[in-house]
Design an enzyme around this catalytic site. Sequence first.
Site, PDB file in Angstrom:
ATOM      1  N   ARG A  33      -4.665  -2.697   2.529  1.00  0.00           N
ATOM      2  CA  ARG A  33      -5.374  -2.076   1.384  1.00  0.00           C
ATOM      3  C   ARG A  33      -6.844  -2.478   1.378  1.00  0.00           C
ATOM      4  O   ARG A  33      -7.712  -1.669   1.057  1.00  0.00           O
ATOM      5  CB  ARG A  33      -4.659  -2.433   0.078  1.00  0.00           C
ATOM      6  CG  ARG A  33      -3.272  -1.793   0.110  1.00  0.00           C
ATOM      7  CD  ARG A  33      -2.495  -1.787  -1.167  1.00  0.00           C
ATOM      8  NE  ARG A  33      -1.189  -1.230  -0.844  1.00  0.00           N
ATOM      9  CZ  ARG A  33      -0.039  -1.559  -1.398  1.00  0.00           C
ATOM     10  NH1 ARG A  33      -0.010  -2.438  -2.376  1.00  0.00           N
ATOM     11  NH2 ARG A  33       1.082  -1.005  -1.008  1.00  0.00           N
ATOM     12  N   GLU A 177      15.257  -4.933  -6.735  1.00  0.00           N
ATOM     13  CA  GLU A 177      14.435  -3.760  -6.445  1.00  0.00           C
ATOM     14  C   GLU A 177      14.987  -2.947  -5.269  1.00  0.00           C
ATOM     15  O   GLU A 177      14.643  -3.200  -4.105  1.00  0.00           O
ATOM     16  CB  GLU A 177      12.988  -4.188  -6.141  1.00  0.00           C
ATOM     17  CG  GLU A 177      12.068  -3.004  -5.838  1.00  0.00           C
ATOM     18  CD  GLU A 177      10.609  -3.407  -5.588  1.00  0.00           C
ATOM     19  OE1 GLU A 177      10.304  -4.608  -5.555  1.00  0.00           O
ATOM     20  OE2 GLU A 177       9.776  -2.513  -5.431  1.00  0.00           O
ATOM     21  N   LYS A 219      14.418  -3.024 -10.882  1.00  0.00           N
ATOM     22  CA  LYS A 219      13.111  -2.416 -10.565  1.00  0.00           C
ATOM     23  C   LYS A 219      13.350  -1.256  -9.600  1.00  0.00           C
ATOM     24  O   LYS A 219      13.355  -1.430  -8.382  1.00  0.00           O
ATOM     25  CB  LYS A 219      12.188  -3.470  -9.943  1.00  0.00           C
ATOM     26  CG  LYS A 219      10.853  -2.917  -9.485  1.00  0.00           C
ATOM     27  CD  LYS A 219       9.842  -4.021  -9.240  1.00  0.00           C
ATOM     28  CE  LYS A 219       8.565  -3.469  -8.641  1.00  0.00           C
ATOM     29  NZ  LYS A 219       7.473  -4.421  -8.637  1.00  0.00           N
ATOM     30  N   SER A 261       5.848   1.793  -8.685  1.00  0.00           N
ATOM     31  CA  SER A 261       5.113   3.069  -8.664  1.00  0.00           C
ATOM     32  C   SER A 261       5.268   3.786  -7.330  1.00  0.00           C
ATOM     33  O   SER A 261       5.195   5.019  -7.296  1.00  0.00           O
ATOM     34  CB  SER A 261       3.647   2.885  -9.045  1.00  0.00           C
ATOM     35  OG  SER A 261       2.988   1.991  -8.190  1.00  0.00           O
ATOM     36  N   GLY A 262       5.445   3.073  -6.235  1.00  0.00           N
ATOM     37  CA  GLY A 262       5.875   3.660  -4.973  1.00  0.00           C
ATOM     38  C   GLY A 262       4.896   4.578  -4.267  1.00  0.00           C
ATOM     39  O   GLY A 262       5.293   5.271  -3.336  1.00  0.00           O
ATOM     40  N   GLY A 263       3.647   4.630  -4.710  1.00  0.00           N
ATOM     41  CA  GLY A 263       2.682   5.521  -4.059  1.00  0.00           C
ATOM     42  C   GLY A 263       2.316   6.727  -4.911  1.00  0.00           C
ATOM     43  O   GLY A 263       1.547   7.589  -4.476  1.00  0.00           O
ATOM     44  N   ARG A 294       0.399  -0.759  -7.082  1.00  0.00           N
ATOM     45  CA  ARG A 294      -0.691   0.190  -6.829  1.00  0.00           C
ATOM     46  C   ARG A 294      -1.133   0.941  -8.087  1.00  0.00           C
ATOM     47  O   ARG A 294      -2.323   1.136  -8.314  1.00  0.00           O
ATOM     48  CB  ARG A 294      -0.278   1.183  -5.740  1.00  0.00           C
ATOM     49  CG  ARG A 294      -0.390   0.606  -4.357  1.00  0.00           C
ATOM     50  CD  ARG A 294       0.378   1.430  -3.354  1.00  0.00           C
ATOM     51  NE  ARG A 294       1.822   1.260  -3.483  1.00  0.00           N
ATOM     52  CZ  ARG A 294       2.718   1.858  -2.697  1.00  0.00           C
ATOM     53  NH1 ARG A 294       2.306   2.655  -1.735  1.00  0.00           N
ATOM     54  NH2 ARG A 294       4.004   1.642  -2.866  1.00  0.00           N
TER      55      ARG A 294
HETATM   56  P1  13P Z   1       4.116  -0.292  -6.156  1.00  0.00           P
HETATM   57  O1  13P Z   1       4.070  -0.140  -7.640  1.00  0.00           O
HETATM   58  O2  13P Z   1       2.799  -0.206  -5.477  1.00  0.00           O
HETATM   59  O3  13P Z   1       5.190   0.561  -5.528  1.00  0.00           O
HETATM   60  O4  13P Z   1       4.577  -1.780  -5.863  1.00  0.00           O
HETATM   61  C1  13P Z   1       5.618  -2.305  -6.578  1.00  0.00           C
HETATM   62  C2  13P Z   1       6.247  -3.350  -5.793  1.00  0.00           C
HETATM   63  O5  13P Z   1       6.386  -4.445  -6.232  1.00  0.00           O
HETATM   64  C3  13P Z   1       6.718  -3.002  -4.431  1.00  0.00           C
HETATM   65  O6  13P Z   1       7.594  -3.972  -4.006  1.00  0.00           O
END
Ligand code: 13P
Length: 337
Positions: A33, A177, A219, A261-263, A294
């Site tokens: 990043r 998660e 999560k 958030s996943g992108g 993110r």
């Molecule tokens: P994002 O919200 O960027 O997907 O990251 C969350 C996270 O903890 C990924 O493991």
Amino acid sequence: MTSEQLTSTAKSLVANDKGILAMDESNPTCNKRFAALGIPQTEAMRREYRELIVTTPGLAECINGAILYDETIRQQKSDGIPFAKALSEVGIIPGIKVDGGAKSLALHPGEKITEGLDGLRDRLAEYAAFGARFAKWRAVITIGDGIPSHGCIEANAQGLARYAALCQEAEIVPIVEPEVLMDGSHTLEQCRCVTAEVLSAVFHQLDVHGVILEGMILKPNMIVAGLKCSIQPSVDEVADATVNCFLRKVPAAVAGIAFLSGGQSAELATARLNAMNVRFKSRRPWPLAFSFARAIQQPAMEAWKGNKANVAAAQKALYERAISNVAARRGECKSGT
Ligand code: 13P
């Protein structure tokens, strides 16, 4: 810690319409990043960036817990105060990413298994001594041609359950998660089917391993269409698909759901969370919260660009994203914010 104490910590992580900040990017992910924004990829810059986050004015108005990475939990602010202590002092619970990353799953091309169970009991004890009161383990599931396989889903579900049991033994609240990735051209319906199957497998294994649901946080991904799918659902369609699936698959005893958030763009992640809280206000048994990386950090990192002169602007951007997500938890977020 008794099960009552685990339960109370888990509840605190999703209390008062606040969320959990994921600032646990591994060094390779953080460097990637930084590289995209021309920021030098050094330990010193990662430390400066994490100090910017931890010292953001008003962060505790929006954030109950912050997930750190192994490097970060050992670092300090420039005044010598460790990040974990600095967070605790403002009322933010420190947490720690403990998985060892997703590696290729043998005999399953294109699929991953999250590693890191070896030695985890000892690492948890060390992290607890640094002040961590909760942990995170991410499993990734890819949708593609003929995948995910049963083997991939079962192996990852068992890994999550064994991790969660070790955490609870160590008096640490596990964030579980299982992430169904957005990459690909799959439809919303395909994401819904896979997410449902994954959640069934995960909660079966959590039950088999005796994990206390009241003392954990889920999560998950939101249920969305793949990034390359030509039909992109509306915000309300995502909210309905996601919460209806969870109402069937996630036991009511779970302390809270805090989405990754996943992108997704920061605005879209917030708008979808807001829609869930508006449309299911009186029907959801668990708090619907956020644990974004993110979608909270990206505008701040872009404003910072590795330049000390931009720290205040970056902190403002971080605070604005965080406070918008508090509004989304209340179902009071105006669109586009
Ligand atoms: P994002 O919200 O960027 O997907 O990251 C969350 C996270 O903890 C990924 O493991």
